[in-house]
Structures are given as structure tokens and as C-alpha cells.
Design a protein around this motif. Structure first.
Motif, short mmCIF file in Angstrom:
data_model
loop_
_atom_site.label_atom_id
_atom_site.label_comp_id
_atom_site.label_asym_id
_atom_site.label_seq_id
_atom_site.Cartn_x
_atom_site.Cartn_y
_atom_site.Cartn_z
N GLY A 86 52.82 44.88 45.23
CA GLY A 86 52.10 46.11 45.24
C GLY A 86 52.06 47.02 46.61
N GLU A 87 51.35 48.13 46.22
CA GLU A 87 51.37 49.01 47.54
C GLU A 87 50.10 48.78 48.40
N LEU A 88 49.14 48.06 47.81
CA LEU A 88 48.09 47.60 48.53
C LEU A 88 47.89 46.26 48.85
N ALA A 89 48.91 45.44 48.88
CA ALA A 89 48.98 43.85 48.97
C ALA A 89 48.49 43.67 50.09
N PHE A 110 43.47 49.40 42.21
CA PHE A 110 43.56 48.87 43.57
C PHE A 110 43.87 47.44 43.37
N ALA A 111 43.29 46.64 42.39
CA ALA A 111 43.60 45.35 42.21
C ALA A 111 44.89 45.04 41.69
N ARG A 112 45.62 45.99 40.85
CA ARG A 112 46.56 45.93 40.25
C ARG A 112 47.89 45.95 41.38
N ALA A 133 37.32 42.06 34.06
CA ALA A 133 38.42 42.75 33.57
C ALA A 133 39.65 42.57 34.88
N ILE A 134 39.30 42.77 35.87
CA ILE A 134 40.28 42.58 37.13
C ILE A 134 40.64 41.05 37.01
N GLY A 135 39.52 40.30 36.96
CA GLY A 135 40.15 38.84 37.09
C GLY A 135 41.05 38.27 35.92
N ALA A 136 40.68 39.10 34.60
CA ALA A 136 41.37 38.46 33.35
C ALA A 136 42.85 38.98 33.86
N GLY A 139 43.84 39.94 38.89
CA GLY A 139 43.48 40.56 40.07
C GLY A 139 42.62 39.59 41.06
N ASP A 140 42.21 40.18 42.30
CA ASP A 140 41.02 39.59 42.97
C ASP A 140 40.15 40.53 43.18
#
Length: 350
Positions: A86-89, A110-112, A133-136, A139-140
Motif C-alpha cells: 500500500g501507498e501509506l504502509a 487510508f486503511a486499505r 468496517a475497516i477492521g472487517a 485494516g488497522d
């Protein structure tokens, strides 16, 4: 071999590994475009960096080491111990207004892209839904236990302090906190209180959020704000909101100039109305529904007419905003600061 500013250098060839100064730029950094080559630098004690702004986004490495040369990548720094995807890792991102449609879309994007996302908003239920939704999706994301009013500068600062304490720093902040207030009266009849209301709420929240985050940012940080195109339009009833948006744009440009020396960028997104934000009960619907009623059309008809009035015959979507926010915050935009990105379907062209 060749010379540049009186200094010898040689041009790299395909397959050659870096050995000492091979770049004509001050500071001794070499930047090779060919895939698979190396990046080198002179010993620190021999470096002179008369153009530090030119190299802030370039990678550092040891002589002969093969590295990821993408702008902004610093091997062994903030990405250590985290998956390089990811670009924001490895980035720590704060999203204000995370309970709204725009803030939620940006937080998920952002999370993706690998960021650790902290959300803040006043609406607890929708905030929790975004985090879930991010957790599912793997994502963090985290959200503070207490909801946050962006107009409370002390609460905003305390929130930034807590994020920095838990994550070590703040890399990115996106501010989706907005306030559209259409007075609906001509200038001659507009009270000072009604004029001041959007100016006070919009600029104050943007200022407080940017300041709180910047205190915990370092080289590579990015502040991304959001405004409507009203700052470039005229019409009765929008004066306060027009001045507020223009003020936020000016704030973003000023931050670009002042914080650039610390390697922090500031970018402003200017978005047309997003039809997906007009669900029942939303603030946006409260603003635009009376206008549609006054025109004798449905809100959907009003949005279709707005889209047809643009050169691209379309209005932005939540995905458009999220993609622009990711780009503005990512290393791909390392040379961009002080910019205003128009997401208006061509309705505004700077």
C-alpha cells in the motif's frame, strides 16, 4: 566522467552498483531511474546540502545497497516491522469527521493503503461503524473512547497528544469537518452573527486540527483539508460560507510555506457537492433540500442539473475524494504542497 559545478562525477550505466558520488547534485546523492540499480551517498561528515528541499523526498541508503527508490521511502524507518504494502504502509493517519460519509470513505481508503488510522468525530455510533468496517476488511483503525468536537481546540490538541503517545507520531491528517451554512438573505440584510457563524466554525476547526497534528509531525508529514468551490463563486446567501472556504484555502497555502522547512506538506481538496452525502438526515441534505424545493424540483433533479452544468457532465463521488486524499497524502505527491486540487467535474479550472 564529467564535471558539474567544478566537481567530478561519472554517469552510471545499467547494472553498475553505486560507488561514492555518482550524481551531479549537491549532497552527493545518486538517484537512478533504471529498475534494480542502487542508491548511494557520501559519508555524512562530507556532505553539504545547499538544496535540502530538493532531497527531502529522496531515499537514503548505504553505498552499494539496493533499495526501494520511490520518493519518500526511508528504509528501516517507520515501515520497520510492518508489511510493505500500500501507498501509506506504516503511516499514522488521523481523520477528523470520521463518522460522516466523506471522512469514513477517506478513513477506509487510508486503511486499505496500509495506514494505521485514528478517527475522531462527534457521532459515536457511525464512528464505531466505520472502525468496524475497516477492521472487517483487515485494516488497522482506532477511535477515541470519547467523541470529539472539532470546535474545542483543547480537546483537539489532547486527542493529537494521545494519538502520538500511542503511535509514536502523526504522519497524516485529513479534515472532513465541514459546516455549510446558507443564510438565504442578501448582503444588505445579513446580520453580523450569521456572517460570522460559518467563518468561525469552519476556519477555527481547520486551524485547530492542523496545528495539533503538526506538533507531532516530522519529515514526510501531510495535512489534507477539504473545502467546497463556493470560495470561487458568488450568489446571495453564501457570503459567510464563501469567506470561510477562502480562508481555509489561504490557511492551507500558508502552512505549505511555513511547514515546508520541516518536510511537512499541505494540500487542499476543493470538491463539488457529492450526491452520496445527501442521505436523509444529513447536514448536506438540510442545506440543499430547501434550494430544490424553492426551485420546484426534486433533490435528484437538482443534482442531475448540477452534473450536466459541468464540462465532464458529472459530480464527484466518495471514491473520487478518497482517491485524491490518498494521492495527496502519499509519497507520490512528495513534490506537491500549497496546491488546491479541483474535484468539480471541470466546473472550476484554476
Amino acid at each position: 566522467m564529467g564535471t558539474h559545478l567544478g566537481r567530478p562525477f561519472h554517469y552510471p550505466v545499467a547494472g553498475e552498483r553505486a560507488k561514492g558520488p555518482i550524481c551531479p547534485y549537491p549532497g552527493g546523492k545518486a538517484f537512478r531511474i533504471q529498475e534494480g540499480l542502487s542508491v548511494s551517498r557520501q559519508p555524512a561528515e562530507k556532505q553539504k546540502r545547499p538544496w535540502p528541499w530538493l532531497f527531502n523526498h529522496m531515499v537514503d541508503s548505504r553505498p552499494g545497497q539496493d533499495v526501494d527508490w520511490r520518493p519518500g521511502r526511508r528504509p528501516g524507518s517507520s515501515d520497520r516491522g510492518r508489511p510493505m504494502q500500500g501507498e501509506l504502509a506504516g503511516k499514522v493517519a488521523v481523520v477528523h469527521g470520521g463518522s460522516g460519509a466523506i471522512g469514513g470513505a477517506v478513513a477506509r481508503a487510508f486503511a486499505r493503503e496500509g495506514a494505521r488510522v485514528f478517527l475522531a468525530a462527534r457521532g459515536r455510533e457511525r464512528l464505531d461503524a466505520t472502525v468496524a468496517a475497516i477492521g472487517a476488511a483487515g485494516g488497522d483503525a482506532e477511535a477515541e473512547a470519547d467523541c470529539l468536537d472539532a470546535l474545542d481546540s483543547d480537546a483537539v490538541a489532547a486527542h493529537a497528544d494521545r494519538v502520538a503517545e500511542r503511535a509514536g507520531r502523526i504522519d497524516l491528517v485529513f479534515n472532513a469537518v465541514g459546516f455549510v451554512h446558507v443564510q438565504g438573505v442578501p448582503f444588505a440584510e445579513l446580520s453580523l452573527a450569521d456572517f460570522e457563524l460559518p467563518v468561525h466554525r469552519y476556519i477555527r476547526s481547520q486551524y485547530a486540527i492542523a496545528q495539533a497534528a503538526a506538533r507531532h509531525m516530522g519529515d514526510g508529514g501531510a495535512i489534507v483539508s477539504l473545502v467546497t468551490p463556493v470560495s470561487r463563486m458568488t450568489g446571495p446567501g453564501y457570503l459567510g460560507h464563501c469567506v470561510a472556504c477562502a480562508g481555509v484555502e489561504a490557511l492551507s497555502r500558508h502552512l505549505a510555506g511555513e511547514l515546508g522547512a520541516r518536510g511537512i506538506r499541505s494540500v487542499c481538496l476543493r470538491s463539488h457537492v457529492i450526491p452520496q452525502t445527501l442521505e436523509h438526515g444529513s447536514h448536506a441534505r438540510e442545506v440543499f433540500q430547501p434550494q430544490a424545493d424553492a426551485a420546484g424540483v426534486s433533490l435528484d433533479e437538482m443534482m442531475r442539473a448540477a452534473a450536466e452544468s459541468t464540462p465532464l457532465k458529472r459530480l464527484p463521488t466518495l471514491d473520487d475524494i478518497a482517491a485524491a486524499a490518498v494521492y495527496a497524502a502519499s509519497p507520490r505527491a512528495a513534490a506537491m504542497t500549497g496546491a488546491i486540487l479541483n474535484l468539480t467535474g471541470g466546473a472550476l479550472v484554476d
